[in-house]
Design a protein around this motif. Structure first.
Motif, PDB file in Angstrom:
ATOM      1  N   TRP A 127       0.828  -1.209   0.000  1.00  0.00           N
ATOM      2  CA  TRP A 127       0.000   0.000   0.000  1.00  0.00           C
ATOM      3  C   TRP A 127       0.860   1.257   0.000  1.00  0.00           C
ATOM      4  CZ3 TRP A 127      -3.857  -1.687   4.426  1.00  0.00           C
ATOM      5  CH2 TRP A 127      -4.688  -2.697   3.936  1.00  0.00           C
ATOM      6  N   LEU A 128       1.881   1.269   0.852  1.00  0.00           N
ATOM      7  CA  LEU A 128       2.752   2.441   0.930  1.00  0.00           C
ATOM      8  C   LEU A 128       3.540   2.622  -0.364  1.00  0.00           C
ATOM      9  CD1 LEU A 128       4.075   2.178   4.608  1.00  0.00           C
ATOM     10  CD2 LEU A 128       2.286   3.670   3.705  1.00  0.00           C
ATOM     11  N   ARG A 129       3.961   1.511  -0.978  1.00  0.00           N
ATOM     12  CA  ARG A 129       4.674   1.624  -2.257  1.00  0.00           C
ATOM     13  C   ARG A 129       3.752   2.179  -3.337  1.00  0.00           C
ATOM     14  NH1 ARG A 129       7.318  -3.330  -0.733  1.00  0.00           N
ATOM     15  NH2 ARG A 129       5.672  -4.527  -1.780  1.00  0.00           N
ATOM     16  N   THR A 130       2.506   1.734  -3.357  1.00  0.00           N
ATOM     17  CA  THR A 130       1.542   2.215  -4.356  1.00  0.00           C
ATOM     18  C   THR A 130       1.290   3.712  -4.198  1.00  0.00           C
ATOM     19  OG1 THR A 130       0.457   0.056  -4.408  1.00  0.00           O
ATOM     20  CG2 THR A 130      -0.793   1.938  -5.258  1.00  0.00           C
ATOM     21  N   LEU A 131       1.258   4.192  -2.949  1.00  0.00           N
ATOM     22  CA  LEU A 131       1.009   5.610  -2.676  1.00  0.00           C
ATOM     23  C   LEU A 131       2.270   6.461  -2.794  1.00  0.00           C
ATOM     24  CD1 LEU A 131      -1.365   5.236   0.419  1.00  0.00           C
ATOM     25  CD2 LEU A 131      -2.014   5.866  -1.914  1.00  0.00           C
ATOM     26  N   GLY A 132       3.396   5.842  -3.070  1.00  0.00           N
ATOM     27  CA  GLY A 132       4.642   6.586  -3.189  1.00  0.00           C
ATOM     28  C   GLY A 132       5.211   7.041  -1.856  1.00  0.00           C
ATOM     29  N   LEU A 133       4.923   6.280  -0.797  1.00  0.00           N
ATOM     30  CA  LEU A 133       5.357   6.660   0.550  1.00  0.00           C
ATOM     31  C   LEU A 133       6.384   5.686   1.117  1.00  0.00           C
ATOM     32  CD1 LEU A 133       1.848   7.560   2.042  1.00  0.00           C
ATOM     33  CD2 LEU A 133       3.553   9.116   1.064  1.00  0.00           C
ATOM     34  N   SER A 134       7.098   5.007   0.235  1.00  0.00           N
ATOM     35  CA  SER A 134       8.056   4.006   0.695  1.00  0.00           C
ATOM     36  C   SER A 134       9.502   4.397   0.403  1.00  0.00           C
ATOM     37  CB  SER A 134       7.760   2.647   0.056  1.00  0.00           C
ATOM     38  OG  SER A 134       7.860   2.734  -1.361  1.00  0.00           O
ATOM     39  N   GLY A 135       9.725   5.638  -0.020  1.00  0.00           N
ATOM     40  CA  GLY A 135      11.081   6.064  -0.316  1.00  0.00           C
ATOM     41  C   GLY A 135      11.312   7.506   0.072  1.00  0.00           C
ATOM     42  N   GLY A 136      12.556   7.828   0.444  1.00  0.00           N
ATOM     43  CA  GLY A 136      12.910   9.194   0.802  1.00  0.00           C
ATOM     44  C   GLY A 136      12.169   9.669   2.041  1.00  0.00           C
ATOM     45  N   HIS A 137      12.023  10.988   2.143  1.00  0.00           N
ATOM     46  CA  HIS A 137      11.359  11.568   3.299  1.00  0.00           C
ATOM     47  C   HIS A 137       9.851  11.301   3.312  1.00  0.00           C
ATOM     48  CE1 HIS A 137      15.041  13.271   4.532  1.00  0.00           C
ATOM     49  NE2 HIS A 137      15.064  14.301   3.695  1.00  0.00           N
ATOM     50  N   GLN A 138       9.304  10.816   2.170  1.00  0.00           N
ATOM     51  CA  GLN A 138       7.889  10.461   2.157  1.00  0.00           C
ATOM     52  C   GLN A 138       7.592   9.330   3.137  1.00  0.00           C
ATOM     53  OE1 GLN A 138       9.738  10.885  -0.508  1.00  0.00           O
ATOM     54  NE2 GLN A 138       8.767  12.483  -1.753  1.00  0.00           N
ATOM     55  N   GLN A 139       8.631   8.588   3.537  1.00  0.00           N
ATOM     56  CA  GLN A 139       8.427   7.519   4.509  1.00  0.00           C
ATOM     57  C   GLN A 139       7.899   8.065   5.830  1.00  0.00           C
ATOM     58  OE1 GLN A 139      11.687   4.296   4.375  1.00  0.00           O
ATOM     59  NE2 GLN A 139      12.674   6.065   3.421  1.00  0.00           N
ATOM     60  N   PHE A 140       8.334   9.278   6.190  1.00  0.00           N
ATOM     61  CA  PHE A 140       7.835   9.888   7.422  1.00  0.00           C
ATOM     62  C   PHE A 140       6.317  10.073   7.356  1.00  0.00           C
ATOM     63  CE2 PHE A 140      12.212  11.908   8.111  1.00  0.00           C
ATOM     64  CZ  PHE A 140      12.571  10.938   9.041  1.00  0.00           C
ATOM     65  N   LEU A 141       5.837  10.571   6.212  1.00  0.00           N
ATOM     66  CA  LEU A 141       4.397  10.757   6.050  1.00  0.00           C
ATOM     67  C   LEU A 141       3.674   9.421   6.107  1.00  0.00           C
ATOM     68  CD1 LEU A 141       1.909  12.470   5.479  1.00  0.00           C
ATOM     69  CD2 LEU A 141       2.468  12.346   3.029  1.00  0.00           C
ATOM     70  N   GLY A 142       4.273   8.401   5.498  1.00  0.00           N
ATOM     71  CA  GLY A 142       3.644   7.089   5.497  1.00  0.00           C
ATOM     72  C   GLY A 142       3.468   6.527   6.898  1.00  0.00           C
ATOM     73  N   ILE A 143       4.526   6.573   7.709  1.00  0.00           N
ATOM     74  CA  ILE A 143       4.417   6.002   9.053  1.00  0.00           C
ATOM     75  C   ILE A 143       3.561   6.886   9.960  1.00  0.00           C
ATOM     76  CG2 ILE A 143       6.477   7.076  10.057  1.00  0.00           C
ATOM     77  CD1 ILE A 143       7.042   4.317  11.364  1.00  0.00           C
TER      78      ILE A 143
END
Length: 277
Positions: A127-143
């Motif tokens: 899910w996080l990879r699909t939303l583009g939240l699995s790389g870089g600083h976007q990981q912070f938003l994902g978690i």
């Protein structure tokens, strides 16, 4: 009278003994954190003032704990802030508004409190990879979004009672002055329920700050929290009890400081939530 006094002495005596026992490992960790590793292996209880040093803290900080601590602050503050916003809006709606399927929706949100995070941990990754939240600083938003999803049920559960106890007369007077729902929430409800909001914020901050599983599973090494950093201080083939102890003391300080600063609001929130009328 004598029986009550004996009961009180026994109760407080037992609590004192339990408190001392609980403090023993904390005291041991603190002593180990301020003495050389050689002295630790000889017995930390044998150390004296001549052995004290802060070098363990410096080394732990330089071995990457500083970045881990910064990551934890970003994750914890972001998660608490977003959960408070979502929880406050939802709690106001459930406490002060009427809409279809209100009870069903409330029940479904509360049931998220009993869903173990391990159950959806594997689906979270794609899910996080699909939303583009699995790389870089976007990981912070994902978690942060994940922590918000799991904390929203607790927020609504805790805040609902505070919002429901706000006198209807105050809200009605504000409505007569032309206040809308957001005005009521911002100018009337939130100031009156501040102790409850602070109580939840402290609890949620401690929960997010101490999280290990999500930080280890969803984030890469450059974005992991301090709990993962503590585990990384322990080398596979080299025991570093001094650095781990120093890191543990530094990791526990932010929640303690937060509680000390906001303690009066926390206590008021507990009493406000436990006493009605």
């Amino acid at each position: 009278m004598i029986g009550r006094r004996m009961t009180a002495v026994a109760l407080y005596g037992s609590l004192t003994v339990l408190s001392v026992l609980w403090l023993v490992p904390v005291a041991a960790a603190f002593v180990i954190s301020v003495i050389p590793i050689e002295q630790t292996r000889l017995g930390w209880w044998k150390s004296g003032f001549a052995d004290l040093t802060i070098d363990n803290y410096r080394r732990a900080w330089e071995q990457g704990l500083s970045q881990y601590a910064l990551n934890s602050f970003v994750i914890s503050v972001g998660s608490v802030a977003m959960t408070l916003v979502v929880g406050a809006l939802a709690s106001y709606a459930f406490a002060r508004m009427d809409f279809r399927f209100k009870r069903t929706t409330f029940f479904l949100l509360i049931t998220t409190m009993i869903v173990p995070v391990q159950m959806i941990l594997i689906p979270l990754l794609p899910w996080l990879r699909t939303l583009g939240l699995s790389g870089g600083h976007q990981q912070f938003l994902g978690i942060v979004l994940v922590h918000t999803a799991f904390g929203a049920g607790w927020a609504i559960f805790m805040m609902y009672s505070f919002f429901a106890e706000v006198p209807e007369e105050l809200l009605e007077a504000a409505r007569l002055d032309g206040a809308r729902h957001l005005d009521l929430l911002r100018h009337v409800v939130l100031p009156l329920t501040l102790p409850g909001l602070v109580s939840f914020a402290i609890i949620d901050f401690v929960f997010v700050w101490n999280d290990l599983l999500l930080g280890l599973s969803l984030l890469d090494r450059n974005h992991q929290p301090i709990t993962v950093g503590l585990a990384n201080l322990q080398a596979p083939h080299l025991a570093q009890e001094d650095l781990v102890a120093a890191g543990s003391i530094m990791a526990v300080l932010p929640p303690l400081v937060l509680f000390a600063v906001l303690n009066r609001y926390y206590v008021r929130g507990l009493f406000a939530g436990g006493v009605k009328g």
